[in-house]
Design an enzyme around this catalytic site. Structure first.
Site, PDB file in Angstrom:
ATOM      1  N   ASP A 215      34.222  51.002  33.864  1.00 40.89           N
ATOM      2  CA  ASP A 215      33.438  52.061  34.103  1.00 40.89           C
ATOM      3  C   ASP A 215      34.200  53.456  34.519  1.00 40.89           C
ATOM      4  O   ASP A 215      35.123  53.305  35.451  1.00 40.89           O
ATOM      5  CB  ASP A 215      32.280  51.749  35.131  1.00 40.89           C
ATOM      6  CG  ASP A 215      31.107  52.683  35.127  1.00 40.89           C
ATOM      7  OD1 ASP A 215      30.597  52.996  34.221  1.00 40.89           O
ATOM      8  OD2 ASP A 215      30.976  53.048  36.357  1.00 40.89           O
ATOM      9  N   GLU A 267      48.360  38.154  30.841  1.00 47.23           N
ATOM     10  CA  GLU A 267      48.602  36.732  31.231  1.00 47.23           C
ATOM     11  C   GLU A 267      47.889  35.881  30.445  1.00 47.23           C
ATOM     12  O   GLU A 267      48.046  34.767  30.527  1.00 47.23           O
ATOM     13  CB  GLU A 267      48.349  36.767  32.787  1.00 47.23           C
ATOM     14  CG  GLU A 267      49.066  37.414  33.625  1.00 47.23           C
ATOM     15  CD  GLU A 267      48.906  37.483  35.071  1.00 47.23           C
ATOM     16  OE1 GLU A 267      47.540  36.928  35.412  1.00 47.23           O
ATOM     17  OE2 GLU A 267      49.478  38.392  35.747  1.00 47.23           O
TER      18      GLU A 267
HETATM   19  C1  GLC Z   1      29.183  55.303  33.656  1.00 44.72           C
HETATM   20  C2  GLC Z   1      27.742  54.463  33.373  1.00 44.72           C
HETATM   21  C3  GLC Z   1      26.620  54.849  33.902  1.00 44.72           C
HETATM   22  C4  GLC Z   1      26.825  55.005  35.471  1.00 44.72           C
HETATM   23  C5  GLC Z   1      28.106  55.703  36.010  1.00 44.72           C
HETATM   24  C6  GLC Z   1      28.373  55.638  37.415  1.00 44.72           C
HETATM   25  O1  GLC Z   1      29.188  56.489  33.241  1.00 44.72           O
HETATM   26  O2  GLC Z   1      27.934  54.304  31.990  1.00 44.72           O
HETATM   27  O3  GLC Z   1      25.779  54.475  33.441  1.00 44.72           O
HETATM   28  O4  GLC Z   1      25.844  55.712  35.906  1.00 44.72           O
HETATM   29  O5  GLC Z   1      29.219  55.242  35.146  1.00 44.72           O
HETATM   30  O6  GLC Z   1      28.791  54.180  37.527  1.00 44.72           O
END
Ligand code: GLC
Length: 551
Positions: A215, A267
């Site tokens: 993310d 790993e």
């Molecule tokens: C990414 C995710 C989104 C979230 C953001 C903050 O863009 O896809 O859904 O709100 O990160 O974590």
């Protein structure tokens, strides 16, 4: 070559490169299936749907966050990285899900959220209880405020969800959060944070997880030297410089983090895969996808492209060239949990402001569902024929449009409040799936649905489409099944019919994909039609339709 029909037994391949041309189905766990009847989807609910997932002929599922979370941002506010939210189940339930998926030949990718935690994470609670300058505060980004009494935020940086990116705590310091205030950003200069995420990668890899979706991969490393320099306001879709000079996003030093991650992922046997979510310029995206780093990065260019052959052609060519130049494999996305579903996008006037449409703020923006679905089906077949991995989002196999009729008081996306009700947010693509024609929450679960489902969900349900000739569900099943058999190498040959508005490409296996973007039916090349996104008209390919052919 012929395409095998009927049920297929699939097993997990031993190929370490399985992810390079995978079909990955994204599950947003809280909106998939609710087994325990609390209105929130859960792990046991997903396990109960493994036969359905197997019937889609996908290679992997990507599970969105299922970790303990106060849900300030749909679970992207994680309070414990190495556990399952009580409301969604237990670690034992998770293990059972992984086993069931693996037994059906489906790999498992999980989300990892390294930029920020939840404000309820024990480390942030400890930081709040500790003094300025303490080691506990050094895990996050605390600073004194500006102005004579420190009452102003340390910089003018804005949160991606609206409002300032700094929030003040009672002792007068401020902490940084690039998203909601319940999502404090970690301090990635702190070795303890770096190590802790390696522990998390190992924790889930040891439990059998096959890969990770990273993310906001592009924002971990920040230039916090003072005076703070201005940053772009919103990274999602914003225009970043291509030299890595923004203080908050896409800094060159972030790559050292992912090189270290790659060592850990390697790993394992097979090495764990990874895909970066990085809203950065195309030229910069491929850096995250290098084999020495994550291997793949989401390419949102197709998702952002209008329904026109030139844009599609450019996006496909440039991304395949990038992938070839770096040894990465390309990725393709038309829908996910952050954007208006593609069956709706293609039914809105070209260039329409999606937020204005969701707000009902512009009466001129009307959704044409018939056109939207026809184009969405054509776009999906085109995407599934491309070399590289295709990421699908739950519900797109039902042709679900965006749910635009959510009342203001049910909205959950933090964007709605943080923008002072100027942006409606992403709840419309996160409404729990309709499994049944009717009944309690259309089969989502016995305890209602955490976001209300519209009446029209029933006719689009799995029950309504299962086995129904020509349904979108059956189109996805046939396409994914054929795709698995037709894959060749990661190249394609174009046969563009520019003046006709037709995109035609051929894969090394002899698989032809022809899409008609024009207003008139067009001829098909000689050969056998394997699959079509809509019925042919007297042997011609109608407007907004894709055909797969073998010669
Ligand atoms: C990414 C995710 C989104 C979230 C953001 C903050 O863009 O896809 O859904 O709100 O990160 O974590």
């Amino acid at each position: 070559m012929t395409i095998a029909q009927g049920p297929s037994e699939r097993t997990i391949s031993t190929d370490p490169d399985w992810w390079r041309q995978a079909a990955v189905y994204q599950i947003y766990p809280r909106s998939f299936t609710d087994a325990n009847g609390d209105g929130l989807g859960d792990i046991a609910g997903i396990t109960s749907r493994v036969p359905y997932l197997a019937s889609l002929h996908i290679d992997a599922v990507w599970l969105g966050p299922f970790y303990p979370s106060p849900l300030a941002d749909g679970g992207y506010d994680v309070a414990d990285y190495r556990n399952v939210d009580d409301r969604l189940g237990t670690l034992a339930d998770f293990d059972a899900l992984v086993d069931a998926l693996h037994a059906s030949g489906i790999r498992v990718i999980t989300d990892i959220v390294p930029n920020h935690s939840s404000h309820l994470h024990p480390w942030f609670q400890e930081a709040l209880a500790s003094a300025p300058g303490s080691a506990a505060r050094e895990r996050y980004i605390f600073r004194d405020g500006a102005g004579p009494d420190g009452a102003l935020p340390p910089s003018g940086w804005g949160s991606n969800f609206g409002g300032p990116a700094w929030t003040r705590v009672p002792d007068g310091q401020w902490y940084l959060h690039l998203f909601a205030k319940e999502q404090p950003d970690f301090n990635w200069d702190n070795p303890e944070i770096q190590e802790d995420f390696l522990t998390t990668l190992r924790f889930w890899s040891d439990r059998g997880v096959d890969g990770f979706r990273v993310d906001v991969a592009n924002s971990l490393i920040k230039d916090l030297s003072e005076p703070f320099r201005p940053s772009i306001d919103k990274v999602l879709g914003g225009d970043l410089p291509i030299d890595g000079s923004d203080p908050l996003y896409d800094r060159d030093d972030v790559h050292a983090v992912f090189e270290r991650w790659r060592e850990v992922l390697n790993e394992y046997d097979p090495p764990r895969s990874a895909v970066a979510e990085a809203w950065v310029p195309r030229e910069r995206r491929l850096l995250y996808a290098r084999p020495t780093e994550l291997g793949q990065a989401f390419n949102f260019d197709l998702l952002l492209a209008g329904w026109n052959p030139h844009e599609f052609h450019d996006v496909i060519t440039s991304n395949l060239n990038d992938a070839a130049a770096t040894g990465a494999s390309s990725t393709w996305v038309l829908s996910n949990h952050d954007v208006v579903r593609h069956a709706t996008r293609y039914g809105l006037p070209s260039g329409a402001d999606h937020n204005a449409w969701l707000l009902g703020a512009d009466a001129a923006i009307l959704e044409d569902r018939e056109v939207g679905l026809r184009r969405a089906r054509a776009a999906t077949l085109l995407m599934l024929a491309l070399p590289g991995s295709a990421y699908l989002y739950q519900g797109e196999e039902l042709g679900l449009p965006e749910v635009s009729e959510l009342d203001d008081h049910v909205l959950q996306d933090p964007t709605w409040e943080r923008t002072g009700h100027q942006e409606k947010g992403r709840d419309g693509c996160r409404v729990p799936l309709p499994w049944a024609r009717g009944g309690e929450s259309f089969g989502f679960g016995p305890g209602g649905s955490h976001l209300p489902q519209p009446d029209w969900f029933g006719e689009l349900s799995v029950e309504a489409q299962d086995g129904a000739y020509g349904s979108t569900l059956e189109l996805y099943r046939s396409a994914l099944r054929a795709r698995a058999q037709l894959q060749g190498n990661e190249e394609l040959d174009w046969q563009v019919r520019e003046t006709e508005g037709v995109l035609h490409f051929i894969r090394s296996s002899g698989w032809h994909c022809v899409t008609n973007f024009s207003q008139e039916p067009v001829d098909l090349p000689a050969g056998v039609v394997v699959l079509c996104s809509g019925p042919l008209q007297k042997g011609l390919l109608p407007t907004d339709t894709t055909a797969w052919m073998l010669q």
